[in-house]
Design a protein around this motif. Structure first.
Motif, PDB file in Angstrom:
ATOM      1  N   CYS A 102       2.039   6.517 -12.331  1.00 29.86           N
ATOM      2  CA  CYS A 102       2.867   7.063 -11.259  1.00 29.86           C
ATOM      3  C   CYS A 102       4.339   6.825 -11.582  1.00 29.86           C
ATOM      4  O   CYS A 102       4.742   5.713 -11.911  1.00 29.86           O
ATOM      5  CB  CYS A 102       2.521   6.418  -9.924  1.00 29.86           C
ATOM      6  SG  CYS A 102       3.614   6.961  -8.599  1.00 29.86           S
TER       7      CYS A 102
ATOM      8  N   CYS B 276       5.606   4.338  -8.288  1.00 30.25           N
ATOM      9  CA  CYS B 276       5.170   2.952  -8.064  1.00 30.25           C
ATOM     10  C   CYS B 276       4.670   2.288  -9.340  1.00 30.25           C
ATOM     11  O   CYS B 276       4.447   1.071  -9.350  1.00 30.25           O
ATOM     12  CB  CYS B 276       4.095   2.895  -6.985  1.00 30.25           C
ATOM     13  SG  CYS B 276       2.507   3.545  -7.547  1.00 30.25           S
TER      14      CYS B 276
ATOM     15  N   ARG C 125       1.759   2.495 -10.720  1.00 30.88           N
ATOM     16  CA  ARG C 125       0.307   2.297 -10.816  1.00 30.88           C
ATOM     17  C   ARG C 125      -0.282   3.187 -11.906  1.00 30.88           C
ATOM     18  O   ARG C 125       0.196   4.300 -12.128  1.00 30.88           O
ATOM     19  CB  ARG C 125      -0.377   2.646  -9.485  1.00 30.88           C
ATOM     20  CG  ARG C 125      -0.285   1.555  -8.435  1.00 30.88           C
ATOM     21  CD  ARG C 125      -1.167   1.926  -7.227  1.00 30.88           C
ATOM     22  NE  ARG C 125      -1.007   0.957  -6.156  1.00 30.88           N
ATOM     23  CZ  ARG C 125       0.004   0.993  -5.274  1.00 30.88           C
ATOM     24  NH1 ARG C 125       0.918   1.946  -5.331  1.00 30.88           N
ATOM     25  NH2 ARG C 125       0.098   0.075  -4.327  1.00 30.88           N
TER      26      ARG C 125
ATOM     27  N   CYS D 175      -0.107  10.653  -7.370  1.00 28.25           N
ATOM     28  CA  CYS D 175      -0.515   9.268  -7.113  1.00 28.25           C
ATOM     29  C   CYS D 175      -1.060   9.190  -5.688  1.00 28.25           C
ATOM     30  O   CYS D 175      -0.362   9.533  -4.725  1.00 28.25           O
ATOM     31  CB  CYS D 175       0.683   8.336  -7.256  1.00 28.25           C
ATOM     32  SG  CYS D 175       0.368   6.658  -6.673  1.00 28.25           S
TER      33      CYS D 175
ATOM     34  N   CYS E  54       1.363   7.002  -3.359  1.00 30.61           N
ATOM     35  CA  CYS E  54       2.704   7.505  -3.028  1.00 30.61           C
ATOM     36  C   CYS E  54       2.679   8.864  -2.339  1.00 30.61           C
ATOM     37  O   CYS E  54       3.559   9.175  -1.541  1.00 30.61           O
ATOM     38  CB  CYS E  54       3.558   7.580  -4.288  1.00 30.61           C
ATOM     39  SG  CYS E  54       3.830   5.947  -5.011  1.00 30.61           S
TER      40      CYS E  54
HETATM   41 ZN   LIG Z   1       2.575   5.794  -6.881  1.00 26.67          ZN
END
Ligand SMILES: [Zn+2]
Ligand SMILES: *Cc1c(COP(=O)(O)O)cnc(C)c1O
Length: 401
Positions: free
Chosen positions: A8, A11, A13, A24, A27
């Motif tokens: 992502c 963030c 991830r 994501c 998000c």
């Molecule tokens: Zn994210």
């Protein structure tokens, strides 16, 4: 075995390739239609593996591809020329200008690169229908490649899409939905459509492979420039996906150790469609109020990839610039008259942006690539607004001026 995961861009991830499809999941909960996307994903490659397997003498560029070779349809894309523009150099005062003419792709725009990888991904997943919202070029690219691959293309375009683009869409057998409204309206509606009716959604930035597909233009520039990165690349910017893709391509090359420095990105937007420019300069996001411009391919109110686009301009130590429709018209002519390249207005905006860059912003000796993203024949109405067709004369010599 896939050699990448999705990460992502907001963030950080990470997700396995088949555990996510679009944004994501965390998000994108904050995403509201009519605003830039949240949680755009990027493919993060196993750089160590590429370092080990990449051979500079016999390079296998598929090591950098997020879809395996066997899924790609037989439809040649890319390999467009990169060449020096000496006469444009004389007229602009820049001493090292290169043109990457991506208008010479099979359907006349850089969008072929993203549509090709999306059809490959649909092959991998066994999906027969692909959906996209487009100002025209992404749709035409998808329609053509779907035709070659025997897939169904569903294309949402704004009512005002140029007729050459509409003609191509229809000839390729796509299902065309002309939306009474803007590109932003078409974008929103196409997401709703694929939510209800299925199919793989190819909307730009929404599907992470659109960035991966377009990054091939950066890999090609590297190869064609004697395995070097230029100092800067000028990119016309609508949703900001080409911009992020150029950056991603050079970043992959840098991570693998093939280049040391990333080129600076110069983002060019139309003055009325300036959401990314405004965001980059003020650090505050707002939609472009009424994004109407002659450069239809970069006409967007809420650019889907605004967040990532601003970040990559910063990361590359680049800058952004806006240009007016008159400046775009003049640049379309300047490019045509000095290089023989007929570009659609959105692509010619790069030349307008270059002409406006001050020596403080961009050294006149820098090696600069102008990314020509689309062919002039795709928008004849716009081009005609910059010329006067001469009166016809009787076919006798004394009537010829
Ligand atoms: Zn994210
Ligand atoms: C799509 C397109 C652009 C802009 O690309 P984004 O990824 O939307 O920023 C520029 N020029 C042409 C010709 C295009 O088709």
């Amino acid at each position: 075995m896939p050699n990448f995961v999705y990460q992502c861009s907001q963030c950080g991830r990470e997700y396995e390739r088949d555990d996510v499809r679009y944004l994501c999941p965390q998000c994108s909960r904050n995403f509201k239609p009519g605003e830039p996307l949240q949680g755009v994903l990027e493919a993060k490659f196993d750089i160590e593996l590429i370092r080990l397997e990449f051979n500079r003498v016999h390079p296998d560029w598929f090591l950098f591809s997020a879809v395996e070779r066997e899924y790609f349809p037989d439809f040649p894309v890319g390999g467009t020329p990169l060449f020096r523009a000496h006469r444009l150099e004389q007229l602009t005062g820049f001493s090292h200008l290169l043109i990457k003419n991506d208008g010479l792709n099979p359907t006349g725009s850089l969008k072929d690169r993203a549509s090709l990888i999306m059809v490959a991904e649909a092959n991998r997943l066994g999906i027969d229908k692909i959906v996209v919202a487009s100002t025209g070029n992404a749709g035409v690219a998808l329609a053509a490649i779907c035709a070659a691959a025997g897939k169904q293309a569903v294309i949402f375009v704004p009512e005002r899409a140029p007729t050459a683009k509409l003609a191509a869409l229809l000839l390729h057998g796509a299902q065309v939905i002309r939306v009474k409204g803007s590109y932003d309206d078409a974008y929103r509606l196409s997401l709703e459509y694929s939510g209800v009716h299925g199919g793989l959604n190819r909307n730009t930035a929404y599907h992470p492979l659109t960035i991966e597909g377009k990054k091939s233009v950066a890999l090609e520039i590297f190869k064609q420039n004697n395995n070097r990165a230029p100092d800067a690349v000028v990119v016309p910017v609508g949703d900001g996906v080409i911009l992020a893709a150029v950056h991603k391509g050079f970043k992959d090359l840098r991570d693998v150790g093939l280049i040391l420095k990333l080129p600076r990105l110069i983002a060019v937007q139309a003055e009325t469609s300036d959401a990314i420019h405004h965001y980059f300069v003020t650090k505050k996001y707002r939609n472009a109020a009424s994004p109407r411009t002659i450069a239809d391919s970069i006409s967007v109110s809420a650019p889907s990839n605004a967040h990532l686009a601003v970040r990559v301009i910063e990361e590359s130590k680049g800058f952004s610039i806006t240009v007016t429709d008159d400046e775009i018209r003049e640049s379309q002519r300047l490019l045509a008259e000095t290089t023989g390249v007929f570009a659609e207005p959105s692509a010619a905006a790069t030349v307008a942006g270059l002409c406006k860059a001050t020596p403080d912003q961009l050294a006149p000796t820098a090696a600069v690539v102008l990314l020509i993203t689309g062919h002039g024949l795709k928008d004849i109405e716009a081009s005609l607004s910059g010329v006067t067709i001469p009166e016809a004369v009787p076919p006798t010599i004394d009537n010829v001026p």
